[in-house]
Design a protein around this motif. Sequence first.
Motif, PDB file in Angstrom:
ATOM      1  N   GLU A  98      54.747 -11.264  18.525  1.00 12.85           N
ATOM      2  CA  GLU A  98      55.209 -10.734  19.803  1.00 12.85           C
ATOM      3  C   GLU A  98      56.612 -10.152  19.664  1.00 12.85           C
ATOM      4  O   GLU A  98      56.911  -9.088  20.208  1.00 12.85           O
ATOM      5  N   ARG A  99      57.479 -10.831  18.921  1.00 13.98           N
ATOM      6  CA  ARG A  99      58.833 -10.320  18.693  1.00 13.98           C
ATOM      7  C   ARG A  99      58.784  -8.967  17.979  1.00 13.98           C
ATOM      8  O   ARG A  99      59.462  -8.018  18.378  1.00 13.98           O
ATOM      9  N   THR A 100      57.945  -8.860  16.951  1.00 13.26           N
ATOM     10  CA  THR A 100      57.795  -7.603  16.221  1.00 13.26           C
ATOM     11  C   THR A 100      57.310  -6.489  17.143  1.00 13.26           C
ATOM     12  O   THR A 100      57.822  -5.368  17.109  1.00 13.26           O
ATOM     13  N   LEU A 110      60.139  -5.412  19.561  1.00  7.69           N
ATOM     14  CA  LEU A 110      61.159  -4.614  18.882  1.00  7.69           C
ATOM     15  C   LEU A 110      60.650  -3.202  18.591  1.00  7.69           C
ATOM     16  O   LEU A 110      61.397  -2.221  18.727  1.00  7.69           O
ATOM     17  N   ALA A 111      59.374  -3.092  18.231  1.00  5.10           N
ATOM     18  CA  ALA A 111      58.786  -1.769  18.000  1.00  5.10           C
ATOM     19  C   ALA A 111      58.732  -0.968  19.297  1.00  5.10           C
ATOM     20  O   ALA A 111      59.037   0.229  19.310  1.00  5.10           O
ATOM     21  N   ALA A 112      58.363  -1.618  20.390  1.00  5.60           N
ATOM     22  CA  ALA A 112      58.320  -0.938  21.681  1.00  5.60           C
ATOM     23  C   ALA A 112      59.720  -0.487  22.095  1.00  5.60           C
ATOM     24  O   ALA A 112      59.894   0.592  22.669  1.00  5.60           O
ATOM     25  N   SER A 113      60.707  -1.300  21.801  1.00  6.27           N
ATOM     26  CA  SER A 113      62.087  -0.935  22.109  1.00  6.27           C
ATOM     27  C   SER A 113      62.497   0.315  21.326  1.00  6.27           C
ATOM     28  O   SER A 113      63.108   1.229  21.875  1.00  6.27           O
ATOM     29  N   ARG A 131      62.610 -11.385  27.247  1.00  9.00           N
ATOM     30  CA  ARG A 131      61.507 -12.016  26.514  1.00  9.00           C
ATOM     31  C   ARG A 131      61.909 -12.294  25.069  1.00  9.00           C
ATOM     32  O   ARG A 131      61.568 -13.342  24.519  1.00  9.00           O
ATOM     33  N   LEU A 132      62.652 -11.379  24.451  1.00  9.35           N
ATOM     34  CA  LEU A 132      63.127 -11.604  23.082  1.00  9.35           C
ATOM     35  C   LEU A 132      64.040 -12.826  23.015  1.00  9.35           C
ATOM     36  O   LEU A 132      63.986 -13.591  22.051  1.00  9.35           O
ATOM     37  N   THR A 133      64.847 -13.021  24.031  1.00  7.52           N
ATOM     38  CA  THR A 133      65.711 -14.206  24.094  1.00  7.52           C
ATOM     39  C   THR A 133      64.866 -15.475  24.192  1.00  7.52           C
ATOM     40  O   THR A 133      65.137 -16.471  23.519  1.00  7.52           O
TER      41      THR A 133
END
Length: 115
Positions: free
Chosen positions: A20-22, A25-28, A70-72
């Motif tokens: 999910e983190r990956t 970050l890709a969406a960002s 969400r990343l936090t």
Amino acid sequence: MTDPTDAELAARYRPLLEQERTDLLAASDDTAEARKPVTLDQTSVGRLSRQDALQGQAMAAAMETRRNGRLTAIAAALARIDEGAFGWCEDCGDFIGSKRLDVDPCAMRCVACAS
């Protein structure tokens, strides 16, 4: 039914959290251009086009804010895995429950304490 061990929880949820983190970050990265400030060149763009561009930029910025939140939460969940505290209610210390963690692996409280 016995509660899972910390190792079982880590094996089950770490890959999900890391994926999910990956993805976030890709969406960002994919939306970085949409979040840039809008250039308001009134000689080449009409009023409605500028408003659409500003609205699109604002929506992209709001989505980035949610992504960062969400990343936090994911970083905190991964830290709890490393500390051996993942899956246990922050308030009462009971197991949060697999069904709740399946829905949101970042959950920090059991259903009883969360309500």
